[in-house]
Design an enzyme around this catalytic site. Structure first.
Site, mmCIF file in Angstrom:
data_model
loop_
_atom_site.group_PDB
_atom_site.id
_atom_site.type_symbol
_atom_site.label_atom_id
_atom_site.label_comp_id
_atom_site.label_asym_id
_atom_site.label_seq_id
_atom_site.Cartn_x
_atom_site.Cartn_y
_atom_site.Cartn_z
ATOM 1 N N ARG A 179 0.810 -1.222 0.000
ATOM 2 C CA ARG A 179 0.000 0.000 0.000
ATOM 3 C C ARG A 179 0.843 1.273 0.000
ATOM 4 N NH1 ARG A 179 -3.650 -2.316 4.819
ATOM 5 N NH2 ARG A 179 -1.809 -3.657 4.963
ATOM 6 N N GLU A 232 -11.208 -9.667 9.846
ATOM 7 C CA GLU A 232 -10.518 -8.690 9.005
ATOM 8 C C GLU A 232 -11.529 -7.806 8.284
ATOM 9 O OE1 GLU A 232 -7.056 -8.119 8.898
ATOM 10 O OE2 GLU A 232 -7.481 -9.297 10.683
ATOM 11 N N ASN A 247 41.161 36.728 11.338
ATOM 12 C CA ASN A 247 40.123 37.375 10.551
ATOM 13 C C ASN A 247 40.270 36.967 9.087
ATOM 14 O OD1 ASN A 247 38.015 39.768 10.673
ATOM 15 N ND2 ASN A 247 39.131 39.853 8.746
ATOM 16 N N ASN A 254 41.708 23.992 -1.838
ATOM 17 C CA ASN A 254 42.166 22.751 -1.196
ATOM 18 C C ASN A 254 42.343 21.601 -2.183
ATOM 19 O OD1 ASN A 254 39.369 22.716 -1.613
ATOM 20 N ND2 ASN A 254 39.060 21.206 -0.005
HETATM 21 C C1 UD1 Z 1 -2.924 -6.643 10.491
HETATM 22 C C2 UD1 Z 1 -4.038 -7.510 11.101
HETATM 23 C C3 UD1 Z 1 -5.241 -6.644 11.420
HETATM 24 C C4 UD1 Z 1 -4.840 -5.495 12.321
HETATM 25 C C5 UD1 Z 1 -3.669 -4.707 11.726
HETATM 26 C C6 UD1 Z 1 -3.137 -3.733 12.746
HETATM 27 C C7 UD1 Z 1 -3.751 -9.728 10.077
HETATM 28 C C8 UD1 Z 1 -4.321 -10.700 9.124
HETATM 29 N N1 UD1 Z 1 -4.418 -8.559 10.195
HETATM 30 O O1 UD1 Z 1 -3.422 -6.159 9.261
HETATM 31 O O2 UD1 Z 1 -6.234 -7.411 12.070
HETATM 32 O O3 UD1 Z 1 -5.940 -4.643 12.550
HETATM 33 O O4 UD1 Z 1 -2.576 -5.590 11.388
HETATM 34 O O5 UD1 Z 1 -2.147 -2.888 12.219
HETATM 35 O O6 UD1 Z 1 -2.792 -10.034 10.750
HETATM 36 N N2 UD1 Z 1 4.067 -9.357 7.795
HETATM 37 C C9 UD1 Z 1 5.000 -10.369 7.760
HETATM 38 N N3 UD1 Z 1 4.822 -11.388 6.894
HETATM 39 C C10 UD1 Z 1 3.763 -11.459 6.057
HETATM 40 C C11 UD1 Z 1 2.789 -10.420 6.107
HETATM 41 C C12 UD1 Z 1 2.967 -9.386 7.001
HETATM 42 O O7 UD1 Z 1 5.978 -10.331 8.493
HETATM 43 O O8 UD1 Z 1 3.683 -12.430 5.288
HETATM 44 C C13 UD1 Z 1 4.273 -8.236 8.717
HETATM 45 C C14 UD1 Z 1 4.286 -6.896 8.026
HETATM 46 O O9 UD1 Z 1 5.608 -6.525 7.648
HETATM 47 C C15 UD1 Z 1 3.722 -5.969 9.080
HETATM 48 C C16 UD1 Z 1 2.838 -6.861 9.924
HETATM 49 O O10 UD1 Z 1 3.203 -8.193 9.622
HETATM 50 O O11 UD1 Z 1 4.740 -5.413 9.867
HETATM 51 C C17 UD1 Z 1 1.349 -6.653 9.635
HETATM 52 O O12 UD1 Z 1 1.110 -6.917 8.271
HETATM 53 P P1 UD1 Z 1 0.145 -5.996 7.405
HETATM 54 O O13 UD1 Z 1 0.142 -6.531 6.023
HETATM 55 O O14 UD1 Z 1 0.475 -4.569 7.597
HETATM 56 O O15 UD1 Z 1 -1.255 -6.341 8.076
HETATM 57 P P2 UD1 Z 1 -2.507 -5.366 8.185
HETATM 58 O O16 UD1 Z 1 -3.250 -5.429 6.917
HETATM 59 O O17 UD1 Z 1 -2.114 -4.065 8.693
HETATM 60 MG MG MG Z 2 -0.318 -3.129 8.888
#
Ligand code: UD1
Ligand code: MG
Length: 469
Positions: free
Chosen positions: A16, A164, A387, A396
């Site tokens: 995003r 979600e 000065n 330089n």
């Molecule tokens: C997630 C939650 C959602 C919550 C929100 C809060 C899930 C399915 N949903 O959604 O309920 O309200 O966070 O901010 O968990 N990441 C990994 N590996 C992956 C995917 C993601 O390490 O395969 C990490 C991302 O780098 C990130 C975190 O997990 O730091 C959250 O992932 P993100 O895709 O941002 O989830 P949200 O859609 O925000």
């Molecule tokens: Mg997130």
């Protein structure tokens, strides 16, 4: 906190954001999101008990945070937050010598304002409630985009499920309580469920959030605890969200400084990084940027439009409008600008003046010395009470190498002089204006490096008369 380990999910790409940079390396308050989260986690458990789950651009993420001493778990393919935790389970299965923590706290690398106190509180609630899963929640003004936490009853801690955004049924759309993406688990209970997650959802991903309902079905206790402040659990999924958090964090920094006696006029216009320190009775005017590990002493005044990065200023320093400092050290009572440019390794002595349109680089300038107008001073060691006249420069660079200019104490360098390095001016030397100095000047000597002036009396009127004829 014995028995606890922390996993930080940081493997996602951050689609995003529409950015090449991995999401967790985007910055707020001048520091990468992930570093904020690690800093908070490291106040609760030692870095050796923090496991960062990395995947998208893993090398880049890993090297950006390696100095914190955390451990890394690779999620080579990013198939969702549930999949991320599956890698942690696999890691412990593959490293049998590692003690499996009884409780696993899970943080999101993109929820950067989380405070260590809150992390500790979730752990306490988790233990007190004897829960299998404890979820940190909040009720923000607009919950759109977040997973929603559904409780058994409004006033009960027990949760039935996390749904979600894209899976919300019409009657659930109004559910106000969001999942922060921060949880505490009984490690065994979590690991027992990870294998049963499916990708039967809008994103075709393994959702960690599905574990909540699975535990409930098994009769395990899943509870929610509300964060003290909503801001603390806001996620950074888009640049706009990130800038909202950035502003919140910078305002916190400005408030911290003001509480310590710093006057910040119009703090909303200033960009101050989280690590910056400023002494009491210093005034910061509107539209100033203080970046990196900048340290400013007390009773200074930083006038508008100055940008100070990674620099150290003593007490009573006046930085006039529009100065740019990068990696500079400035002594007590010095006066800079307006429009001075201090580049790395500029060491400006006590009470020295570096005036308008002066550029310095890799230079030390002694106590009380002045270069007030239009000069370039690079690769130079300059004594006290010197000065430097308007327009004087150190030459330089010979096109291949940099050379040193040494200027003793109390030297007078006349305007528009060029000092061709390597060259040395002894104490008390006097350089006539407009000189090109290519040879060393002994102390207390006058050096003239210019052609003599020729004056032809009446030349102009003679020419005028000839033209008329
Ligand atoms: C997630 C939650 C959602 C919550 C929100 C809060 C899930 C399915 N949903 O959604 O309920 O309200 O966070 O901010 O968990 N990441 C990994 N590996 C992956 C995917 C993601 O390490 O395969 C990490 C991302 O780098 C990130 C975190 O997990 O730091 C959250 O992932 P993100 O895709 O941002 O989830 P949200 O859609 O925000
Ligand atoms: Mg997130």
């Amino acid at each position: 906190m014995s028995g606890f380990a922390i996993a930080i999910m940081a493997a996602g790409r951050g689609t995003r954001l529409k950015s090449k940079r991995p999401k967790v390396l985007h910055e707020i308050g001048g520091r990468a999101l992930l570093l904020h989260v690690i800093a908070a986690a490291a106040k609760v458990v030692p870095p050796g008990r923090i496991f960062c789950i990395v995947g998208h651009e893993a090398d880049r993420v890993q090297s950006a945070v390696a100095s914190t001493g955390v451990r890394f778990v690779l999620q080579a393919e990013q198939r969702g937050t549930g999949h991320a935790l599956q890698q942690v389970k696999a890691y412990f299965a593959a490293h049998r010598q590692e003690v499996l923590p009884q409780h696993l706290l899970v943080l999101s690398g993109d929820v950067p304002l989380i405070r260590p106190e809150t992390i500790a509180e979730i752990c306490e609630v988790h233990l007190r409630e004897r829960a299998a899963m404890t979820i940190l929640t909040a009720v923000p003004p607009d919950p759109t985009g977040y997973g929603r936490v559904l409780r058994v009853r409004d006033d009960a801690p027990e949760v039935t499920a996390i749904v979600e955004q894209k899976s919300l049924r019409p009657e659930q759309m109004g559910a106000p309580e969001i999942n922060s993406g921060i949880y505490c688990f009984e490690t065994e209970a979590l690991f027992a469920k990870l294998g049963s997650l499916s990708t039967d959802n809008a994103h075709r991903e393994f959702y960690l959030t599905d574990v909540a309902a699975m535990l409930v079905v098994d009769g395990e206790r899943v509870v929610a605890v509300k964060a003290a402040s909503v801001d603390e659990v806001l996620g950074a999924n888009t640049i706009a969200e990130m800038m909202h958090l950035d502003a919140a964090m910078r305002m916190e920094t400005a408030k911290r400084l003001m509480a310590q006696g710093v006057t910040i006029l119009r703090p909303d216009t200033c960009v101050i990084d989280a690590e910056v320190t400023v002494g009491a009775d210093t005034t910061i005017e509107p539209y100033v940027q203080l970046l990196g590990a900048t340290r400013i002493g007390s009773e200074c005044r930083i006038r508008s439009y100055s940008v100070i990065q990674g620099s150290v200023l003593g007490d009573g320093v006046l930085v006039r409008n529009g100065c740019i400092l990068d990696g500079a050290e400035v002594g007590n009572g010095a006066i800079l600008g307006p429009y001075a440019h201090l580049r790395p390794e500029s060491r400006i002595g006590e009470a020295a003046h570096i005036g308008n349109f002066c550029e310095t680089k890799k230079v030390s300038i002694g106590k009380g010395s002045k270069a007030n107008h239009l000069t370039y001073l690079g690769d130079a060691v300059i004594g006290a009470g010197v000065n430097i006249g308007a327009g004087a420069i150190t030459c330089n660079y010979d096109g291949v190498r940099k050379h040193l200019t040494t200027i003793g104490d109390r030297v007078f360098v006349g305007s528009d002089s060029t000092l061709v390095a390597p060259v040395s001016l002894g104490d008390g030397a006097y350089i006539a204006a407009g000189s090109c100095i290519t040879e060393d000047v002994p102390e207390d000597s006058l050096a003239l490096g210019r052609s003599r002036q020729v004056t032809k009396a009446g030349w102009v009127s003679e020419r005028r008369n000839k033209q008329k004829a």
